[in-house]
Design a protein around this motif. Structure first.
Motif, PDB file in Angstrom:
ATOM      1  N   ARG A  82     -27.701  52.702  44.812  1.00 57.30           N
ATOM      2  CA  ARG A  82     -26.727  51.606  44.702  1.00 57.30           C
ATOM      3  C   ARG A  82     -25.795  51.794  43.517  1.00 57.30           C
ATOM      4  O   ARG A  82     -24.620  51.424  43.578  1.00 57.30           O
ATOM      5  CB  ARG A  82     -27.456  50.263  44.582  1.00 57.30           C
ATOM      6  CG  ARG A  82     -28.256  49.859  45.818  1.00 57.30           C
ATOM      7  CD  ARG A  82     -28.758  48.421  45.679  1.00 57.30           C
ATOM      8  NE  ARG A  82     -29.536  48.003  46.826  1.00 57.30           N
ATOM      9  CZ  ARG A  82     -30.860  47.970  46.860  1.00 57.30           C
ATOM     10  NH1 ARG A  82     -31.551  48.361  45.786  1.00 57.30           N
ATOM     11  NH2 ARG A  82     -31.497  47.561  47.942  1.00 57.30           N
ATOM     12  N   ALA A 137     -22.816  53.960  44.406  1.00 63.84           N
ATOM     13  CA  ALA A 137     -21.967  53.512  45.500  1.00 63.84           C
ATOM     14  C   ALA A 137     -20.812  52.652  45.000  1.00 63.84           C
ATOM     15  O   ALA A 137     -20.861  52.078  43.909  1.00 63.84           O
ATOM     16  CB  ALA A 137     -22.804  52.719  46.503  1.00 63.84           C
ATOM     17  N   ARG A 150     -20.382  51.623  37.112  1.00 61.76           N
ATOM     18  CA  ARG A 150     -21.286  51.309  38.212  1.00 61.76           C
ATOM     19  C   ARG A 150     -22.739  51.497  37.776  1.00 61.76           C
ATOM     20  O   ARG A 150     -23.624  50.733  38.175  1.00 61.76           O
ATOM     21  CB  ARG A 150     -20.967  52.205  39.420  1.00 61.76           C
ATOM     22  CG  ARG A 150     -19.690  51.806  40.148  1.00 61.76           C
ATOM     23  CD  ARG A 150     -19.800  50.426  40.843  1.00 61.76           C
ATOM     24  NE  ARG A 150     -20.920  50.422  41.767  1.00 61.76           N
ATOM     25  CZ  ARG A 150     -21.898  49.530  41.752  1.00 61.76           C
ATOM     26  NH1 ARG A 150     -21.924  48.557  40.842  1.00 61.76           N
ATOM     27  NH2 ARG A 150     -22.868  49.596  42.633  1.00 61.76           N
ATOM     28  N   TYR A 203     -28.801  48.861  51.996  1.00 60.86           N
ATOM     29  CA  TYR A 203     -28.266  50.157  51.580  1.00 60.86           C
ATOM     30  C   TYR A 203     -29.413  51.103  51.218  1.00 60.86           C
ATOM     31  O   TYR A 203     -30.294  50.756  50.428  1.00 60.86           O
ATOM     32  CB  TYR A 203     -27.327  49.985  50.389  1.00 60.86           C
ATOM     33  CG  TYR A 203     -26.526  51.221  50.071  1.00 60.86           C
ATOM     34  CD1 TYR A 203     -25.452  51.591  50.864  1.00 60.86           C
ATOM     35  CD2 TYR A 203     -26.837  52.020  48.973  1.00 60.86           C
ATOM     36  CE1 TYR A 203     -24.699  52.730  50.570  1.00 60.86           C
ATOM     37  CE2 TYR A 203     -26.089  53.157  48.671  1.00 60.86           C
ATOM     38  CZ  TYR A 203     -25.025  53.504  49.475  1.00 60.86           C
ATOM     39  OH  TYR A 203     -24.301  54.621  49.186  1.00 60.86           O
ATOM     40  N   LEU A 230     -21.993  47.748  49.959  1.00 62.42           N
ATOM     41  CA  LEU A 230     -21.847  49.022  49.256  1.00 62.42           C
ATOM     42  C   LEU A 230     -21.310  50.094  50.195  1.00 62.42           C
ATOM     43  O   LEU A 230     -21.619  50.087  51.397  1.00 62.42           O
ATOM     44  CB  LEU A 230     -23.187  49.464  48.673  1.00 62.42           C
ATOM     45  CG  LEU A 230     -23.805  48.522  47.628  1.00 62.42           C
ATOM     46  CD1 LEU A 230     -25.221  48.956  47.300  1.00 62.42           C
ATOM     47  CD2 LEU A 230     -22.947  48.482  46.376  1.00 62.42           C
ATOM     48  N   GLY A 231     -20.500  50.998  49.627  1.00 60.31           N
ATOM     49  CA  GLY A 231     -19.974  52.112  50.392  1.00 60.31           C
ATOM     50  C   GLY A 231     -20.410  53.422  49.771  1.00 60.31           C
ATOM     51  O   GLY A 231     -20.320  53.607  48.551  1.00 60.31           O
ATOM     52  N   ASP A 232     -20.904  54.327  50.595  1.00 64.61           N
ATOM     53  CA  ASP A 232     -21.356  55.639  50.128  1.00 64.61           C
ATOM     54  C   ASP A 232     -20.135  56.514  49.892  1.00 64.61           C
ATOM     55  O   ASP A 232     -19.491  56.984  50.840  1.00 64.61           O
ATOM     56  CB  ASP A 232     -22.280  56.254  51.173  1.00 64.61           C
ATOM     57  CG  ASP A 232     -22.906  57.573  50.722  1.00 64.61           C
ATOM     58  OD1 ASP A 232     -22.394  58.169  49.746  1.00 64.61           O
ATOM     59  OD2 ASP A 232     -23.884  58.014  51.352  1.00 64.61           O
ATOM     60  N   ARG A 233     -19.801  56.753  48.639  1.00 64.55           N
ATOM     61  CA  ARG A 233     -18.596  57.511  48.309  1.00 64.55           C
ATOM     62  C   ARG A 233     -18.668  58.952  48.800  1.00 64.55           C
ATOM     63  O   ARG A 233     -17.636  59.571  49.054  1.00 64.55           O
ATOM     64  CB  ARG A 233     -18.347  57.479  46.800  1.00 64.55           C
ATOM     65  CG  ARG A 233     -18.047  56.077  46.259  1.00 64.55           C
ATOM     66  CD  ARG A 233     -17.459  56.131  44.864  1.00 64.55           C
ATOM     67  NE  ARG A 233     -18.387  56.656  43.872  1.00 64.55           N
ATOM     68  CZ  ARG A 233     -18.209  57.759  43.165  1.00 64.55           C
ATOM     69  NH1 ARG A 233     -17.124  58.499  43.353  1.00 64.55           N
ATOM     70  NH2 ARG A 233     -19.092  58.156  42.273  1.00 64.55           N
ATOM     71  N   THR A 267     -20.175  55.575  55.402  1.00 61.76           N
ATOM     72  CA  THR A 267     -21.353  54.710  55.476  1.00 61.76           C
ATOM     73  C   THR A 267     -21.163  53.476  54.604  1.00 61.76           C
ATOM     74  O   THR A 267     -20.854  53.578  53.417  1.00 61.76           O
ATOM     75  CB  THR A 267     -22.601  55.467  55.006  1.00 61.76           C
ATOM     76  OG1 THR A 267     -22.817  56.594  55.857  1.00 61.76           O
ATOM     77  CG2 THR A 267     -23.830  54.568  55.024  1.00 61.76           C
ATOM     78  N   VAL A 268     -21.348  52.297  55.204  1.00 61.25           N
ATOM     79  CA  VAL A 268     -21.332  51.041  54.467  1.00 61.25           C
ATOM     80  C   VAL A 268     -22.538  50.217  54.896  1.00 61.25           C
ATOM     81  O   VAL A 268     -23.031  50.346  56.010  1.00 61.25           O
ATOM     82  CB  VAL A 268     -20.029  50.232  54.705  1.00 61.25           C
ATOM     83  CG1 VAL A 268     -18.813  51.027  54.272  1.00 61.25           C
ATOM     84  CG2 VAL A 268     -19.894  49.804  56.153  1.00 61.25           C
ATOM     85  N   TRP A 290     -18.810  49.249  45.158  1.00 59.13           N
ATOM     86  CA  TRP A 290     -19.219  47.871  45.471  1.00 59.13           C
ATOM     87  C   TRP A 290     -18.049  47.117  46.092  1.00 59.13           C
ATOM     88  O   TRP A 290     -16.892  47.298  45.688  1.00 59.13           O
ATOM     89  CB  TRP A 290     -19.655  47.159  44.188  1.00 59.13           C
ATOM     90  CG  TRP A 290     -20.121  45.745  44.409  1.00 59.13           C
ATOM     91  CD1 TRP A 290     -21.401  45.340  44.692  1.00 59.13           C
ATOM     92  CD2 TRP A 290     -19.329  44.559  44.340  1.00 59.13           C
ATOM     93  NE1 TRP A 290     -21.445  43.973  44.822  1.00 59.13           N
ATOM     94  CE2 TRP A 290     -20.187  43.461  44.612  1.00 59.13           C
ATOM     95  CE3 TRP A 290     -17.976  44.305  44.090  1.00 59.13           C
ATOM     96  CZ2 TRP A 290     -19.742  42.139  44.631  1.00 59.13           C
ATOM     97  CZ3 TRP A 290     -17.520  42.996  44.111  1.00 59.13           C
ATOM     98  CH2 TRP A 290     -18.393  41.930  44.374  1.00 59.13           C
TER      99      TRP A 290
END
Length: 393
Positions: free
Chosen positions: A266, A269, A183, A262, A243-246, A255-256, A271
């Protein structure tokens, strides 16, 4: 001699009118194929290992929806150089199946890989030909080492899922070892961690299916015809994704956001190719939600099994039959509203228990359905998704 053996093994069977199934041995590899009733096969979903060949499961239904064939392979677990042998077996079997089925385009149809545990080697089988690989989705610790990929292979979007519970398979360290560097390098990779699972398949398909559908929409031109030769796949544009906040994936409402909206890092996160997949990931990542999605066919003949994080939640829906969606709520939890979605498309919402919504005419295909709920304090939450497999007529 080999041709005579194959002639005996490659016996067609009909799953439904116009559909075909074949199987055969190709060196050390057993390969079976399901071909839906289509004029042109647009692509192929490949299981390299650890899958049963069926014509009535989620993969067959997804193939019917996409116009794809499904290939299931197997090989002795103790065989050496398994990815090489599986790749050779895939090529040989597709050539043979193309002749037997009357679908010569099978040879050039682009591929999607999926698998669990040792089935994760499907990435190594397919990504050696990145021009023909739409994506792979694997559920195990076999996260690909990005340092071993060339520029073309780095452009292939990959999804990795695994259990959140540490065990002897030592899956979780692969995230920091391989996923995070990928990433950071800007690779279009998604990641999902299943709460309550160790080395379990769990509900991985509920995230893999919307990912596959989104990647096919993004990369495969609807007018592309593999009967005319190899298909040129569209490149993935990271900025078109979500994007998703891991770091927020251990609660009930991760959170997406779209790439441009975002607010976090990035590169750190996960994808996703579109909003629908990101929203399903949010629900799929939900941990200990007090609200559970329930579903049953409108005729009462089938319903979702009780929620178990270690098991898939699939509901087969016959053609023309509606679906009743509802929610069970943990005692002591006050819920003001529950809304039901297929991907990111609203099906309906309800404000009174048991929060029932009728989906009268779900379209044929595989639908990742989930519930978004609102608590008494207006705090939102998401319930884990299920796959609705709606049969066509």
């Amino acid at each position: 001699m080999r041709a005579a053996v194959l002639a005996l093994l490659l016996v067609a069977s009909q799953a439904r009118a116009g559909e075909q199934s074949f199987g055969g041995d190709f060196g050390p590899v057993r390969s079976d194929v399901f071909v839906p009733d289509v004029k042109v096969v647009r692509g192929v979903i490949v299981h390299a290992m650890n899958a049963q060949f069926r014509t009535d499961d989620r993969w067959a239904e997804l193939c019917r929806e996409l116009g794809f064939a499904h290939v299931v392979m197997s090989i002795d677990r103790k065989a050496n150089n398994r990815p090489d042998k599986l790749a050779a077996g895939l090529a040989a079997s597709l050539k043979e199946f193309a002749e037997k089925s009357g679908h010569p385009e099978l040879v050039h149809a682009p591929r999607v890989g999926t698998g669990h545990s040792a089935g994760g080697m499907v990435t190594a089988v397919l990504i050696r030909d990145p021009a023909a690989t739409l994506t792979t989705c694997v559920d195990c610790s076999w996260v690909t080492d990005p340092a071993k990929l060339d520029a073309a292979a780095k452009g292939v979007p990959l999804l990795f899922t695994m259990g959140a519970v540490p065990d002897g398979f030592k899956m979780l360290p692969a995230i920091d070892q391989f996923y995070v560097p990928a990433r950071r390098d800007g690779l279009p990779w998604g990641l999902g961690v299943q709460h309550g699972c160790a080395h379990d398949w769990g509900n991985a398909a509920a995230l893999q299916v919307p990912w596959i559908k989104a990647i096919v929409r993004a990369r495969l031109d609807p007018a592309a015809d593999p009967a005319n030769g190899p298909v040129k796949l569209r490149p993935v544009v990271a900025e078109d994704g979500w994007l998703g906040d891991r770091s927020t994936a251990a609660g009930t409402f991760a959170t997406v956001a779209a790439w441009g909206d975002y607010k976090g890092d990035r590169a750190a996160a996960a994808w996703f190719p579109d909003r629908a997949t990101a929203e399903v990931w949010r629900a799929w990542s939900s941990k200990n939600s007090p609200v559970t999605l329930e579903a049953a066919t409108a005729d009462g003949t089938a319903k979702l099994a009780p929620f178990d994080p270690k098991k898939s939640r699939d509901l087969k829906v016959p053609a023309g039959v509606g679906v009743k969606l509802s929610a069970s709520v943990k005692p002591g939890t006050a819920v003001k509203k529950v809304a039901y979605y297929a991907g990111d498309s609203l099906i309906g919402e309800a404000t009174e228990a048991p929060f029932e919504v009728a989906w009268a005419k779900p379209p044929a295909g595989c639908h990742a359905v989930w519930a978004r709920w609102v608590g008494a304090d207006d705090t939102p939450g998401a319930a884990n998704p299920a796959l609705l497999l709606v049969r066509g007529r």
